[in-house]
Design an enzyme around this catalytic site. Structure first.
Site, PDB file in Angstrom:
ATOM      1  N   CYS A  63      -3.191   5.948   1.443  1.00 50.65           N
ATOM      2  CA  CYS A  63      -2.322   4.861   0.968  1.00 50.65           C
ATOM      3  C   CYS A  63      -0.953   4.955   1.622  1.00 50.65           C
ATOM      4  CB  CYS A  63      -2.173   4.922  -0.548  1.00 50.65           C
ATOM      5  SG  CYS A  63      -3.567   4.243  -1.444  1.00 50.65           S
ATOM      6  N   HIS A  64      -0.410   3.785   1.990  1.00 54.32           N
ATOM      7  CA  HIS A  64       0.925   3.736   2.572  1.00 54.32           C
ATOM      8  C   HIS A  64       1.990   3.746   1.467  1.00 54.32           C
ATOM      9  CE1 HIS A  64      -1.689   1.993   5.664  1.00 54.32           C
ATOM     10  NE2 HIS A  64      -0.792   2.383   6.545  1.00 54.32           N
ATOM     11  N   GLU A  99      -2.802   0.647  -5.867  1.00 55.77           N
ATOM     12  CA  GLU A  99      -1.664   0.937  -6.739  1.00 55.77           C
ATOM     13  C   GLU A  99      -1.910   0.415  -8.147  1.00 55.77           C
ATOM     14  OE1 GLU A  99      -0.322   1.650  -2.747  1.00 55.77           O
ATOM     15  OE2 GLU A  99      -1.467   0.020  -3.627  1.00 55.77           O
ATOM     16  N   ASP A 113      -4.537  11.570 -23.452  1.00 55.75           N
ATOM     17  CA  ASP A 113      -3.838  12.820 -23.740  1.00 55.75           C
ATOM     18  C   ASP A 113      -3.089  12.753 -25.064  1.00 55.75           C
ATOM     19  OD1 ASP A 113      -2.696  15.463 -22.847  1.00 55.75           O
ATOM     20  OD2 ASP A 113      -0.840  14.285 -23.011  1.00 55.75           O
TER      21      ASP A 113
END
Length: 304
Positions: A63-64, A99, A113
């Site tokens: 990924c950029h 993203e 969590d």
């Protein structure tokens, strides 16, 4: 990493979802009423997602790094499931699908969590992309017939056989990749009379007439002078796009005298004659410049 140096910035967006499923209504009630011991689950998870989306390139090697312009997180609760809707926007050369999915994933993991102390049977599922926009796929032009082009290489040395043409071939290849047929390809001397004669002759049969070469500052570079009197309307935006794209890659591009304008229903372009100049000029404006033919025909609404 994939090479994106030839691409241009466009507005791009992506929306992804993830599902968190709990095992009891008491867990949902605790989330909604902010009674979870670890804190406000939705706000904490949202914050984690915002951090995650801006650092996706640090987790996924290919990924950029992307300038994130906007991010939103929404929740939908139905029964024992919490759907996460994660949207991302950027103005950049590549999309934000990963993203968006990364952000949705981290929101889901953060919820897991925070909820695991009160619910041991939480499941995360259905992380997927549901929509993306922007880039080349969102700017498709559809035409009832194939667009035809005439390509001319303006060079005394290539015409004399002293050099081999590369720029014209690059233009022809780019046109083909955009679905444009090169109906005529010719190497001509860089002379005003010949350029004007070819322009008037081939503009009658082709929607595109492209010249490469003759746009520099040498007294021998006469393509702009030859075309200017013939064009009915100049299109400065195309010329600026070519120069701006080129100068971002090579500062001397500001010296090129690119020309763009119309003659009847034909778009006439004069592009730099260097190999890189021709390639970068085509990358800068194709295929989206083809939208001009919808405008010339009064069919602007057909662009998508």
């Amino acid at each position: 990493m994939v090479d994106i140096t030839h691409k241009i910035n466009t507005l791009r967006s992506a929306t992804a979802t993830a599902i968190v499923k709990v095992s009891q209504q008491a867990t949902i009630d605790a989330v909604v009423n902010n009674l979870v011991p670890k804190g406000n689950v939705m706000e904490m998870a949202k914050t984690a997602g915002l951090f995650a989306v801006k650092n996706t390139h640090l987790s996924i090697p290919d990924c950029h790094p992307i300038p994130i312009e906007f991010t939103s997180v929404e929740y939908k609760i139905e029964g024992l499931t919490i759907e996460i809707i994660f949207k991302v926007k950027t103005v950049y050369k590549t999309g934000v699908e990963v993203e968006a999915m990364h952000g949705a994933s981290i929101v889901a993991l953060t919820m897991y969590d925070m909820l695991k102390p009160i619910d041991k049977e939480i499941e995360i599922s259905t992380i997927k992309l549901i929509n993306k926009e922007g880039g080349k796929s969102s700017f498709k032009n559809r035409f009832p017939a194939t667009i035809k082009a005439a390509v001319f290489v303006c060079s005394d040395s290539i015409f004399a056989g002293d050099k081999e043409d590369r720029s014209g071939k690059i233009i022809v290849e780019k046109l083909e990749s955009c679905g444009v047929e090169t109906a005529h390809y010719e190497i001509i001397p860089d002379e005003v009379d010949i350029i004007q004669e070819r322009t008037k002759a081939y503009a009658k049969e082709n929607q595109l007439v492209i010249f490469t070469g003759g746009t520099g500052l040498s007294p021998r570079d006469v393509t702009p002078e030859a075309l200017a009197p013939l064009l009915e309307s100049r299109i400065p935006g195309i010329e600026e796009a070519v120069r701006n794209y080129g100068q971002q890659r090579m500062p001397y591009a500001m010296l090129s005298r690119t020309v763009a304008g119309t003659l009847g229903k034909t778009l006439v372009l004069a592009l730099p004659g260097s190999t890189n100049g021709a390639r970068e000029s085509m990358d800068a404006i194709f295929p989206h410049v083809l939208h001009v033919f919808h405008i010339l025909k009064g069919n602007n609404h057909d662009a998508k």
